[in-house]
Structure formats: structure tokens, C-alpha cells
Design an enzyme around this catalytic site. Structure first.
Site, short mmCIF file in Angstrom:
data_model
loop_
_atom_site.label_atom_id
_atom_site.label_comp_id
_atom_site.label_asym_id
_atom_site.label_seq_id
_atom_site.Cartn_x
_atom_site.Cartn_y
_atom_site.Cartn_z
N CYS A 1 0.73 -1.47 -0.09
CA CYS A 1 -0.19 -0.02 -0.08
C CYS A 1 0.97 1.31 0.04
CB CYS A 1 -0.96 0.03 1.32
SG CYS A 1 -1.98 -1.44 1.54
N CYS B 1 -14.57 -0.17 7.24
CA CYS B 1 -13.40 -0.69 6.21
C CYS B 1 -13.39 0.54 4.97
CB CYS B 1 -13.73 -1.77 5.58
SG CYS B 1 -13.81 -2.89 6.85
N ILE C 1 -13.81 -0.15 -1.81
CA ILE C 1 -13.28 -0.69 -3.23
C ILE C 1 -13.18 0.68 -4.19
CG2 ILE C 1 -13.28 -2.40 -4.69
CD1 ILE C 1 -12.17 -3.39 -2.40
N LYS D 1 -10.94 6.07 4.17
CA LYS D 1 -12.52 5.84 4.44
C LYS D 1 -12.86 6.46 3.49
CE LYS D 1 -14.53 3.68 6.54
NZ LYS D 1 -15.83 3.98 5.77
N HIS E 1 -9.00 3.10 -1.53
CA HIS E 1 -7.56 2.78 -1.63
C HIS E 1 -7.38 1.93 -2.75
CE1 HIS E 1 -3.49 1.97 -0.16
NE2 HIS E 1 -3.96 0.71 0.63
#
Lengths: 464, 388
Positions: free
Chosen positions: B84, B203, B206, B329, B333
Site C-alpha cells: 500500500c 473498512c 473498493i 475511508k 484505497h
């Protein structure tokens, strides 16, 4: 002749009430339960569990491994070698696979005794594991159960001597599976009437004559059956007293194919007294009867789970649909899994008998094996060490993202009793039952079928 | 002889982040890179070298992914892959190249096209050993910190929820964010569970996206704009892929963050981060990650991350504004893009151009990028608008 040195058994943790099967189809039901292998179990993993129970995770002196199953996970490729490798038997051990017939378990036992007598190996661990798939909406579906049995055959300190072997065969097509069939085909009515009952009775009669024993001399008669009724028919025809009949485990486990007689033998031996004489039969295609005599040494055999220890430890499947899903009879989402047969071969000592390293410099026990110690960074100064099979839970999480037949996947980090810290999935647990610092034990399971072959590894589970 | 503190950012660009089904990798890189070049006032022909952060092969391979998107043929372009942190590592390499005076004008960018794959969450089946690591997912790799942190410090699921509420509040006004709506504590607490205590709203989503920055030296930067920002501190650290097997690891702190921050603070001369850093884009892939981050970065004491979050100490007007952009958030990501997007946000904040989400009077800002299945690798970059 060689004798029986130890016994073991395995019954999966999950059970299904027969009532749920009957209700799903709207057909008559039978009371009781069947034992159902979890989605990560197959005949190899169950045979391994029974084998571990038999030798108590100590492979020293075990010179061979026989595996019997009519439901092996490979159509071509030895399963015995997988079991031998996981149990960490020496490379020079004799291995052999038995199958195709419901008599394969007892045939493997007889073959092992002969091999020991011939000096092929000082002792041979005979394992039999079954997870036979019945056709849905049949009586078989309420009859078949999953399980495994094991006996260690050898000359040293037997708990039961093999006094004689008598065998015959009977050719008929009544229980079979063609290549490509997933489920067993049978005509059990015909088989019971013209095959199983007359052939087994004839075998017992011939054995009694050959061994010179009368029914009254026998403490326990151990014989498998296609179903509960057929088992009773044989007992009645032989005029056995209720106390002589070894429980065939139909009530709460089901019929475990070629493993059934070995599981029943474990059940008989866990209650046997020195001097007891036991008749053990295999049935199906060939009908083989052994006369066993229990020795004084049975009192010294260390405790094991065998039948009693496993049967009480269970969890009920909530629905028949779960059973179908575990048996891969339904189309549900499949995850993507990668593997490499070359990597799995290279790492076989770490993956199968679960070897880590102990650093000679700082004594840290670690996994996976590496050339540098992860604690003191010492270079190539370590010993291979087979890791402990018990430990304590350091951390865990219930994961709903990983594609699994049974989410959540409980991921665990455990500190094994030898100090190694290890990451594994957990199985055979109730959600909400898991907590930090709880004791765990290891069990060998199927992880996925990536690469087009079966990929196995260890998982943690709450102590059964 | 120049050094890292002479390195300046003169242009930043980014796409809208989200489920960019209509855009391919090429589309997003072109948009982000030209956005950055326009912001800097330069043309592709002026770029002498490039670095591009990409994690997944389904996004792209090698430096040509960038040369095709912006037609900068014949110059060196390097693909960085570092979990990441792939994007922030592209930026680090760009900075080192400029500081070395090998090049005067370079581009660092990142992109990821997550929605082109059809799995659930981020694909992790190719990460690690086929059976030993089987079952590990991104939320679980980080979520494993929760039971230990909760046992040691009493951290609760509600503490985690405060992270999501704060970052959604910030992201709601950010035009380039994937999620532009506020959420309530109750919504976060009641969302379906993904892993352990982490619900859907704990989480990051996507998302696809791309970001790019133009890097040069301060003496050259002056010719392009007055409000360029410079490097004040930088530290990167790598730990292990096998932390779950390491008895020395306790899941109470992400070790690479601690080590990377130590290096960055030392270079920046920062001894009291809480009072010397105005804002931090920090890696909130999951809410539990941010709880550990604020402790590991020294914004509060170890174990106080949860209560500090609940007290609002890291709100946009708190002691340190943590994730003023809305963070992962709200942006999701897209792996390779994230670190570069952080530099984009910190630069905008330090230039006073963060419309609607501006940290007032910001002088020192941080990009903190953490990666791997758990804290395997970390980059910390501290930028400032103050002349050296």
C-alpha cells in the site's frame, strides 16, 4: 502371528439428525444422527486423526502405513503416503493403499499382519477413513456416516493377539460406483438377502470350525453391516447374546464403509478385559474373520479418545442444506486459490509433519522454517523440530471476507507448547466460543483445491 | 550540493476517486498527470524521469504504463511496488533523484484499477504461502490488532466508529472523494460485520483512482510558483511479511510506522509531534489502523488512541487534523495511487487550497502510508510551506 499393539478412532465433530433429512424430502425418517465430516475433512484427514489417536502422535518405531478407503480423495495417487508423511513416519516405511471394497479396512489389517510376520516392517499402522457420498433422497443418505479407525499391528507388546484368520469371497454386483460417479449405487435389499447375510454367516461358520471356538467362547463379535437391520439379522441368525454384539455405531455415527469394522474394534477394545476373545469380521466382496485374544497389556495402554472420547464431543448441523453444501452437492460461491505443486513439495516437511526450527543460538522455536533465526538472526544454525500439537490462543479474528463454505473463517495466532508462534485457520468451533488464552489443539485439514490438487495444512481447534 | 530538504512539490493532480467503471488505467493516469502538470505550469516534454506506484498486475506492469498515458517516451520511468506504500515510495524515489541533482524535473504518480477485478475486497490469494497464509484478508490482517489492543487498553468498537464518523465528516465536502456523506456513530456500529469488530463502515471502500505530483528543487520551483512546498522530513521502514509468526510482535503498534516516524521526525527536527504537526493524512485502511497510527506517530500516548478519537482530538479543528481529506475511508484505497494522493492533499492544505476542509494556518503536514498484511512497510513524509 503379529498382534494388535494399539487402536484409535476418529468421529467428526459435526452430526446431523436423520429427522432433518427425512423432513427435507418428506420421506420416512429413522431416529438418531449421522456423523458428518466438516467441509475441510476427507478420508485422508480423518484417517490421519485416527492414526494420531492410535500412536498418540509418536511415530517412533512405526514401520509402515496402510490406508484403506472406498472414498479416497484421489483416483490416482497414494493417500497412504500423505498419511505417513503427516504422521512423520520414517522415509523407509512401507506404505500401501487399499480400496474398492467395503472389506478393504479388514483386508489391510490382515495384509499388515502378514507383512509384519514376513519381516517387511516391525509394525504397520493400519488406517481406514471414509466419507462415502450417498445419493440424495435415499435410505443410504440416512445410513452413511463419516469416520475413521486405526490399529497398530506389530509384534511388540500386543494388547490383542491374532489367533487366526479365515477368509472367503463372494462375487456380486450390488454395491458399486463407476469411474466418474460421485455417489454410491446399490441394491441393498438384494445385497443383504443374497450377499451380505449368507456370506457373512458362512464366513463365521467356517471361522468357528477353523478356530475351534463356539459362540459362547466369544466376548464380542465385531462385524460391519450395510445398515442397522442387516446387522441385527446376522446377530439373530448367530443367536448372539446382546452383550456379545459390538455396537455398530449406526445410532449416532452411521455406517462408515470400510472403516466401520476398525472403528467398532476400537470400541470393543476400549472395553475389553485380558483374556477376552473377539471375532472381527470384514464384509463386502470378501468376507474375512479374525480371532483376537486380548492380553494383560491392555491395562497399560495410555488413554486415547477412540470411540467414547469422540462420540460425546459434537455439534449439531442446523439444516440438511448445510450437509449438502459440505458434501459439495450444491453450487455455492467458490474462492480463488493459488498453489504450486513444486512449492508444496519443497515445503512438505513444514506443511505435512509441521516441522519448524529451533535456533541453536537463542533456542527460539519458529515457523515457517528459514535460514536466519527471526529472533537473534543467527545464520543457518538451527535444528529441525516437529512442532507441538497443542498450544494457547494468542489472538484471533472472525473473518467474513474470505470465501468459505462456512463463514466466518476464524483466523488464529497461537503459541504452541514448544514456544513456536503460528498462524492458522481454526475449525470445529462454535462462533462466539473462541477467546484469547484458550487452549487449542491442531488438526490436519484440507485448505483448498488450488492448482487442481488437494492442498492440506494444519488448523487449530478448541480442545475436543 | 542539494539534499532532500531542497526538494519541492510544484504541482499536484488527481482524478475523482470511486468506482470509475468508465475509465481505464490509461484514462486515469492521463487525467491525474496532466492535472499535476497544468497545476505546475509545465509540459510533458519537460519531465526528465518518472516513478509510478502500482500494486496489482491487473492494473499494469512497468514504467511504460506511465509513458503510454502521457507520451513521455525516451526517459527513465520506474514502477514501484511496495504494498500500500507503492505510491509514496514512487514519491520518495522521485525526491531522491531530484535531491541527487541527477534530474531537475520529475513526476511521481500512482494508479490502481481495483474494480477491474471481480473478487471480494482486495485480492490476497497470491500473497504469501498457498496454505500457511490461506484465509488471511486485508481487514483481518489489521483487525487482528483489535483483540490485543482491547485487552491491553480497553479499546472498544465505539472508539473505532469515531474514526469513521470523523473521516466521513471531512470527506463529505471533498469533491474528489468516493464517499461524500456523513455517517452517524449508530450507522457505523450497526453496519454488517466484515472481520471481527470491523463493520462495512470501518473498512475503506473498493475504489479506483490516480494521483500525480511534479517534483523539482526549491531553487527551480520559485520560477513556477511562490506557494511550492518542500520536504521537511522523510522516513521509510520495512518489517516482515511474517509478523503473525513473530513472538516479538505484540499487535499493539505497527512497528514500521514507529520506525519510519522516528526517522522522519529526526530529519525534521520534530520532538513534539502533537504540537509541531498541523495535519496528517494517515493510513486509515481500517478504523483500527488509524487508532494505532495516532499512537505510533506520537499524537497521543500508547493506548489512548481510542479515547482521544472519541474526544475529537483529531478532528479537523483538533490538536492534529488527522485525515482532513476524508482519508482512505472516503477515497477508498486504489493501492498505488493512495500515497501520492496523500501528498496531493497535504500540498493543497499547505497552500491553503483545500476548499471547505482547510486546516487553518497549516504549516507542517504529514503523509503516512502503511502497507502489507498488517504493518509490513511504512513511509512517513513531512512537508512544509515554510522557507528553509
Amino acid at each position: 502371528m503379529a498382534g494388535i499393539v494399539a487402536y484409535g478412532a476418529y468421529i467428526p465433530w459435526l452430526r446431523l439428525e436423520r429427522r432433518l433429512i427425512a423432513e427435507a424430502w418428506g420421506i420416512p425418517g429413522v431416529p438418531g444422527e449421522i456423523a458428518v465430516g466438516n467441509f475441510d475433512e476427507d478420508s485422508i484427514t480423518m484417517a490421519i486423526e485416527a492414526g494420531r489417536d492410535c500412536i498418540l502422535d509418536d511415530p517412533v518405531g512405526v514401520g509402515g502405513l496402510y490406508f484403506a478407503s472406498t472414498s479416497p480423495p484421489y483416483a490416482e495417487k497414494s493417500c497412504a503416503t500423505t498419511v505417513a508423511s503427516v504422521l512423520d513416519l520414517a522415509q523407509g516405511s512401507v506404505t500401501c493403499d487399499f480400496g474398492l471394497s467395503l472389506s478393504a479396512g479388514v483386508s489391510a489389517l490382515v495384509a499388515a499382519a502378514s507383512a509384519v510376520d514376513q519381516g517387511v516392517a516391525p509394525s504397520i499402522l493400519v488406517t481406514a477413513g471414509e466419507c462415502r457420498l450417498p445419493e440424495t433422497k435415499t435410505a443410504d443418505e440416512q445410513t452413511f456416516g463419516d469416520g475413521a479407525g486405526a490399529v497398530l499391528v506389530g509384534n511388540e507388546d500386543p494388547i490383542a493377539e491374532i489367533e487366526g484368520v479365515h477368509t472367503s469371497y463372494d462375487e456380486m454386483v450390488a454395491t458399486w460406483r463407476l469411474p466418474g460417479d460421485r455417489t454410491v449405487r446399490d441394491n441393498s435389499r438384494f445385497y443383504t438377502a443374497k450377499g451380505y447375510v449368507p456370506s457373512l454367516l458362512a464366513a463365521f461358520k467356517g471361522a468357528a470350525e477353523a478356530f475351534g471356538v463356539a459362540p459362547g467362547d466369544i466376548a464380542k463379535v465385531v462385524y460391519p453391516a450395510p445398515d442397522f437391520r442387516a446387522h441385527g439379522q446376522v446377530a439373530k441368525a448367530m443367536k448372539l447374546e446382546p452383550g456379545q454384539i459390538q455396537d455398530a455405531l449406526f445410532a449416532f455415527v452411521g455406517g462408515c464403509g470400510c472403516a466401520q469394522p476398525l472403528m467398532m474394534l476400537a470400541g470393543a477394545l476400549e472395553e475389553a478385559k485380558p483374556g477376552d476373545r473377539i471375532l472381527l469380521a470384514g464384509a463386502g466382496d470378501s468376507f474375512t474373520v479374525l480371532l483376537l485374544e486380548v492380553t494383560d497389556r491392555i491395562a497399560d495402554l495410555p488413554a486415547r479418545r477412540a470411540i467414547k472420547g469422540h462420540i460425546a464431543s459434537k455439534s449439531m448441523l442446523p439444516t440438511y442444506a448445510k450437509f449438502l453444501e459440505y458434501k459439495e452437492m450444491l453450487n455455492t460461491e467458490e474462492g480463488e486459490s493459488n498453489s504450486s505443486m513444486i512449492q508444496m513439495w519443497r515445503d512438505r516437511r513444514a506443511v505435512q509433519p509441521l516441522y519448524g526450527k529451533r535456533c541453536n543460538s537463542c533456542e527460539t522455536v519458529y515457523f515457517p522454517p528459514r535460514r536466519l533465526c527471526p529472533n537473534c538472526f543467527a545464520r543457518e544454525d538451527s535444528e529441525d523440530v516437529r512442532l507441538a500439537r497443542k498450544g494457547t490462543l494468542f489472538d484471533f479474528i472472525d473473518d467474513n471476507l474470505y470465501v468459505s463454505i462456512e463463514p466466518p473463517t476464524t483466523l488464529t495466532i497461537s503459541d504452541l507448547d514448544d514456544g513456536a508462534r503460528i498462524f492458522m485457520q481454526m475449525t470445529d468451533r462454535g462462533v462466539g466460543e473462541v477467546e484469547i488464552d484458550m487452549p487449542v489443539e491442531l488438526t490436519f485439514r484440507k485448505i483448498h483445491d488450488g492448482g487442481g490438487f488437494h492442498n492440506y495444512f494444519w488448523k487449530t481447534r478448541p480442545v475436543r | 550540493m542539494a539534499d532532500l530538504k531542497d526538494v519541492a512539490v510544484i504541482g499536484v493532480g488527481a482524478t475523482k476517486f470511486g468506482e470509475n467503471y468508465d475509465w481505464g488505467v490509461d484514462d486515469m493516469l492521463t487525467i491525474a498527470a496532466f492535472d499535476a502538470m497544468d497545476d505546475a505550469g509545465i509540459k510533458p516534454g519537460q519531465i526528465e524521469a518518472g516513478w509510478i506506484g502500482i500494486q496489482y498486475p491487473f492494473t499494469g506492469f512497468s514504467g511504460a504504463t506511465l509513458s503510454d498515458a502521457i507520451k513521455t517516451y525516451d526517459i527513465p520511468i520506474t514502477h514501484t511496488e511496495n504494498y500500500c506504500v507503492s505510491g509514496l515510495d514512487a514519491f520518495r524515489n522521485a525526491c531522491l533523484a531530484v535531491a541527487s541533482e541527477q534530474f531537475d524535473m520529475v513526476i511521481a504518480c500512482g494508479v490502481e484499477k481495483i474494480t477491474d477485478q471481480t473478487g471480494r475486497g482486495l485480492p490476497t490469494s497470491g500473497f504469501g504461502h498457498p496454505v500457511q497464509m490461506a484465509g488471511m484478508t486485508a481487514p483481518s490482517a489489521f483487525g487482528l490488532a483489535f483483540p490485543r489492543h482491547a485487552k491491553a487498553f480497553g479499546t472498544t468498537k465505539e472508539h473505532l466508529a469515531h474514526v469513521a464518523v470523523k473521516n466521513h465528516f471531512n470527506g463529505a465536502v471533498n469533491p474528489k472523494a468516493h464517499f461524500r456523506r456523513e455517517v452517524t456513530l449508530e450507522q457505523v456500529m450497526k453496519a454488517p460485520l466484515i472481520s471481527g469488530p470491523l463493520g462495512l463502515l470501518d473498512c475503506c471502500p473498493i475504489s479506483d483512482g490516480s494521483a500525480a505530483v511534479i517534483v523539482t528543487r526549491a531553487d527551480i520551483a520559485k520560477k513556477y510558483r511562490d506557494d511550492y512546498v518542500t520536504i521537511k522530513g522523510m522516513g521509510f521502514a520495512t518489517y516482515t511479511n511474517l509478523m503473525m509468526y513473530d513472538k516479538n510482535f505484540d499487535y499493539l503498534a505497527w512497528r514500521p510506522t514507529v520506525k519510519a516516524a522516528e526517522k522522519a521526525y529526526a530529519m525534521a527536527g520534530i520532538t513534539d509531534p502533537l504540537n509541531e504537526v498541523d495535519l496528517a493524512e494517515c493510513h486509515d485502511c481500517f478504523t483500527i489502523t488509524e487508532i494505532l497510527n495516532v499512537e505510533d506517530l506520537g499524537f497521543c500516548k500508547k493506548g489512548e488512541g481510542g479515547p482521544a478519537m472519541a474526544e475529537g482530538r483529531f478532528n479537523i479543528d483538533g490538536q492534529v487534523a488527522v485525515n482532513p481529506s476524508g482519508g482512505l475511508k472516503c477515497f477508498g484505497h486504489p493501492i498505488g495511487a493512495t500515497g501520492v494522493r496523500m501528498v496531493y492533499e497535504v500540498t493543497k492544505q499547505l497552500q491553503g487550497r483545500a476548499d471547505g476542509r482547510q486546516r487553518e494556518g497549516a504549516k507542517v503536514g504529514m503523509a503516512h502510508n502503511l502497507g502489507g498484511l498488517g504493518g509490513v512497510v511504512c513511509g512517513v513524509v513531512i512537508l512544509t510551506n515554510q522557507v528553509r
